[in-house]
Design an enzyme around this catalytic site. Structure first.
Site, PDB file in Angstrom:
ATOM      1  N   ARG A 201     -49.751 -18.202   2.364  1.00 55.55           N
ATOM      2  CA  ARG A 201     -49.744 -18.371   0.906  1.00 55.55           C
ATOM      3  C   ARG A 201     -48.435 -18.965   0.370  1.00 55.55           C
ATOM      4  O   ARG A 201     -48.341 -19.298  -0.803  1.00 55.55           O
ATOM      5  CB  ARG A 201     -50.046 -17.027   0.225  1.00 55.55           C
ATOM      6  CG  ARG A 201     -51.533 -16.677   0.323  1.00 55.55           C
ATOM      7  CD  ARG A 201     -51.873 -15.513  -0.562  1.00 55.55           C
ATOM      8  NE  ARG A 201     -51.378 -14.260  -0.026  1.00 55.55           N
ATOM      9  CZ  ARG A 201     -51.103 -13.184  -0.763  1.00 55.55           C
ATOM     10  NH1 ARG A 201     -51.257 -13.223  -2.074  1.00 55.55           N
ATOM     11  NH2 ARG A 201     -50.690 -12.068  -0.191  1.00 55.55           N
TER      12      ARG A 201
ATOM     13  N   GLN B  45     -45.052 -12.417  19.572  1.00 54.42           N
ATOM     14  CA  GLN B  45     -46.447 -12.001  19.404  1.00 54.42           C
ATOM     15  C   GLN B  45     -47.241 -13.297  19.228  1.00 54.42           C
ATOM     16  O   GLN B  45     -47.265 -13.876  18.145  1.00 54.42           O
ATOM     17  CB  GLN B  45     -46.586 -11.100  18.168  1.00 54.42           C
ATOM     18  CG  GLN B  45     -47.987 -10.533  18.012  1.00 54.42           C
ATOM     19  CD  GLN B  45     -48.240  -9.966  16.616  1.00 54.42           C
ATOM     20  OE1 GLN B  45     -47.590 -10.358  15.644  1.00 54.42           O
ATOM     21  NE2 GLN B  45     -49.198  -9.062  16.517  1.00 54.42           N
TER      22      GLN B  45
HETATM   23  C1  UD1 Z   1     -49.388  -3.706   5.456  1.00 57.43           C
HETATM   24  C2  UD1 Z   1     -49.894  -2.284   5.691  1.00 57.43           C
HETATM   25  C3  UD1 Z   1     -50.268  -1.651   4.351  1.00 57.43           C
HETATM   26  C4  UD1 Z   1     -49.067  -1.659   3.413  1.00 57.43           C
HETATM   27  C5  UD1 Z   1     -48.527  -3.086   3.277  1.00 57.43           C
HETATM   28  C6  UD1 Z   1     -47.218  -3.057   2.527  1.00 57.43           C
HETATM   29  C7  UD1 Z   1     -50.982  -2.218   7.869  1.00 57.43           C
HETATM   30  C8  UD1 Z   1     -52.240  -2.258   8.601  1.00 57.43           C
HETATM   31  N1  UD1 Z   1     -51.050  -2.330   6.555  1.00 57.43           N
HETATM   32  O1  UD1 Z   1     -50.481  -4.449   4.958  1.00 57.43           O
HETATM   33  O2  UD1 Z   1     -50.680  -0.303   4.543  1.00 57.43           O
HETATM   34  O3  UD1 Z   1     -49.412  -1.124   2.154  1.00 57.43           O
HETATM   35  O4  UD1 Z   1     -48.287  -3.695   4.559  1.00 57.43           O
HETATM   36  O5  UD1 Z   1     -46.813  -4.363   2.238  1.00 57.43           O
HETATM   37  O6  UD1 Z   1     -49.932  -2.062   8.477  1.00 57.43           O
HETATM   38  N2  UD1 Z   1     -47.166  -8.937  10.994  1.00 57.43           N
HETATM   39  C9  UD1 Z   1     -46.886  -9.351  12.275  1.00 57.43           C
HETATM   40  N3  UD1 Z   1     -47.909  -9.497  13.144  1.00 57.43           N
HETATM   41  C10 UD1 Z   1     -49.201  -9.229  12.810  1.00 57.43           C
HETATM   42  C11 UD1 Z   1     -49.470  -8.822  11.494  1.00 57.43           C
HETATM   43  C12 UD1 Z   1     -48.429  -8.676  10.601  1.00 57.43           C
HETATM   44  O7  UD1 Z   1     -45.729  -9.587  12.628  1.00 57.43           O
HETATM   45  O8  UD1 Z   1     -50.062  -9.380  13.674  1.00 57.43           O
HETATM   46  C13 UD1 Z   1     -46.045  -8.782  10.042  1.00 57.43           C
HETATM   47  C14 UD1 Z   1     -46.124  -9.747   8.877  1.00 57.43           C
HETATM   48  O9  UD1 Z   1     -45.411 -10.938   9.156  1.00 57.43           O
HETATM   49  C15 UD1 Z   1     -45.478  -8.956   7.760  1.00 57.43           C
HETATM   50  C16 UD1 Z   1     -45.813  -7.507   8.110  1.00 57.43           C
HETATM   51  O10 UD1 Z   1     -46.128  -7.498   9.485  1.00 57.43           O
HETATM   52  O11 UD1 Z   1     -44.073  -9.095   7.758  1.00 57.43           O
HETATM   53  C17 UD1 Z   1     -46.961  -6.952   7.304  1.00 57.43           C
HETATM   54  O12 UD1 Z   1     -48.134  -7.682   7.552  1.00 57.43           O
HETATM   55  P1  UD1 Z   1     -49.185  -7.999   6.420  1.00 57.43           P
HETATM   56  O13 UD1 Z   1     -50.264  -8.808   6.997  1.00 57.43           O
HETATM   57  O14 UD1 Z   1     -48.513  -8.500   5.205  1.00 57.43           O
HETATM   58  O15 UD1 Z   1     -49.753  -6.529   6.123  1.00 57.43           O
HETATM   59  P2  UD1 Z   1     -50.498  -6.065   4.812  1.00 57.43           P
HETATM   60  O16 UD1 Z   1     -51.901  -6.461   4.899  1.00 57.43           O
HETATM   61  O17 UD1 Z   1     -49.739  -6.461   3.622  1.00 57.43           O
END
Ligand code: UD1
Ligand code: MG
Length: 451
Positions: free
Chosen positions: A15, A75
């Site tokens: 986004r 990852q």
């Molecule tokens: C996550 C939380 C949610 C919380 C929110 C707060 C989970 C399942 N959900 O959701 O409960 O309220 O954050 O902002 O944890 N990332 C990786 N690898 C991945 C996926 C994500 O490195 O495979 C990193 C992203 O770059 C980011 C962070 O993890 O920095 C959070 O990921 P994002 O997809 O934004 O999670 P949310 O859906 O926002």
């Protein structure tokens, strides 16, 4: 208690509509990732592991530029936050101590908040950072708690209406014993609305195993995550508002605070004055009592006590001004040490140079430091008088108490106490100016008649 940081920074950030990985977009002239790392490092972690994926090379460079101690795991596919944390297991499984999970796109979590989480670990196996959300349509995970005891976390996508009505939300920051964390993650599946391995699932699994979990709360503003350019701009504004308030609190005079822009690491001493429209890039320290006048731009430089900079001055990396130095309008200084009481007041470029104490650099002086391939140094002694519009063709040295004549092009060293004159001698032509213009006017008049 030993603590290791795991910073999640693999996400796409689609986004943002950008070629750049999301965590490398900047607030206060530092990547979001660096803000997260800077908060985490206040706990004195023994290891720091960054989980990179999209743009891993650039993310690795940014992390290691910030501090070479950072380790990076890749990852390759983003299968969820739980999967991301698990990538750190090979590095930390034997490390012992706690693991604290931070998000690379969440820049505002305060060190005090992380310290409170660490304290809470004394009485709970898992500590989650939560906050009360103002707008319940926000799609955060919901913390299902019974008093201080956390039962489970339900992701918004998977929550029913009653659970979505809970205002206590998940920030994403989690702290637990490293081995316990990886063990719990081993039991997480991707059987949910997103088909992802949720880090949040470890709570219910831990509770079923008889472990305890608790919530530490912080203000919602601390947990602000950046997903769009609009959020980035709003976060920059929030950062600047806080930095201005902090500077004022620290005893700095800001005559128009809303027009001054700080970097994440700007340091300004008490009783310094910052006039309107000043921009600080990274790496600036300004000592007590210095004055930065309007419309100046500073980065990577040091301004000592009593110095005056600007208006309209530019200090670039490596500019070091000693006490009571004056730098005036339209002066650029780069990689140069300027000793006590020296004055460079008008329209000059001083680069790759030393300027001695009490030396006066005349208007329009330029250190010609670059020959198109190499950079060369200019050394100017103490109490030197550099005449206006002097070109100092580096490498060149001006001895103490020496002088250059206005308009000189100095290509050879000048001895201590000597005067160098390096310009064409003046030639006088009596009456020539009048004759010259009379002739030109005559030509113009003839043309007007069509001759
Ligand atoms: C996550 C939380 C949610 C919380 C929110 C707060 C989970 C399942 N959900 O959701 O409960 O309220 O954050 O902002 O944890 N990332 C990786 N690898 C991945 C996926 C994500 O490195 O495979 C990193 C992203 O770059 C980011 C962070 O993890 O920095 C959070 O990921 P994002 O997809 O934004 O999670 P949310 O859906 O926002
Ligand atoms: Mg998010």
């Amino acid at each position: 208690m030993t603590v290791n940081l795991i910073v999640l920074a693999a996400g796409q950030g689609s986004r943002m509509n950008s070629e750049r990985p999301k965590v490398l977009h900047e607030i206060g002239a530092a990547p979001l990732l660096v803000h997260a790392l800077s908060a985490g490092v206040t706990l004195s972690p023994s290891r720091i592991v960054v989980v990179a994926g999209v743009g891993a090379e650039a993310v690795t460079k940014a992390a290691q530029d910030w501090h070479p101690v950072c380790e990076v795991v890749i990852q390759a596919e983003q299968k969820g936050t739980g999967h991301a944390v698990l990538q750190a297991a090979p590095l930390l499984a034997e490390a012992g101590g706690d693991a604290l999970v931070l998000y690379g796109d969440t820049p505002f979590i305060r060190p005090e908040t992380l310290a409170a989480m660490q304290d809470a670990r004394a009485s709970s196996d898992i500590v989650v950072l939560g906050f009360d959300v103002a707008d319940t349509t926000q799609r955060y995970g919901r913390l299902v708690a019974d008093g201080a005891s956390l039962e489970k976390i339900v992701e918004f996508k998977d929550a029913d209406a009653a659970t979505r009505a809970i205002t206590l939300c998940n920030s994403g920051v989690v702290c637990a014993d490293s081995a316990t964390l990886f063990d719990l993650l081993g039991a997480v599946t991707n059987d949910n609305a997103a088909g992802e391995y949720y880090l949040t699932d470890i709570i219910a699994i831990a509770r079923a195993r008889g472990l305890t979990a608790t919530v530490v709360r912080c203000p919602e503003a601390e947990t602000l995550g950046i997903n769009t350019r609009a959020e980035l701009a709003a976060a920059e504004a929030a950062f600047q508002t806080r930095a201005r308030a902090q500077a004022i609190e620290d005893g700095v005079t800001l005559t128009a605070p809303e027009s001054v822009f700080f970097a994440h690491d700007t340091v300004i001493g008490r009783d310094a004055t910052i006039e309107p429209n000043v921009v600080f890039g990274p790496g600036v320290t300004v000592e007590s009592g210095a004055r930065i006048r309007a419309f100046s731009h500073l980065e990577g430089c040091h301004v000592s006590r009593g110095a005056v900079v600007g208006p309209f001055a530019r200090l670039r990396p490596g500019a070091e001004l000693a006490e009571d130095v004056h730098v005036g309008n339209f002066v650029e200084i780069k990689n140069a040490q300027v000793a006590e009481g020296a004055k460079i007041n008008h329209l000059s470029y001083i680069g790759d140079a030393d300027v001695g104490a009490k030396t006066n650099i005349g208007a329009g002086t330029i250190t010609c430091n670059y020959d198109g391939v190499f950079k060369h140094r200019t050394t100017i002694g103490a109490r030197v008088f550099v005449g206006s519009n002097t070109m100092l063709v580096a490498p060149v040295t001006l001895g103490d108490d020496s002088m250059t004549a206005t308009g000189s092009v100095i290509t050879r060293d000048v001895g201590a106490g000597d005067m160098a004159i390096a310009r064409a001698p003046q030639v006088a032509k009596p009456g020539l100016a009048v004759k010259f213009f009379d002739r030109l006017r005559a030509v113009k008049a003839a043309k007007g008649k069509g001759v």
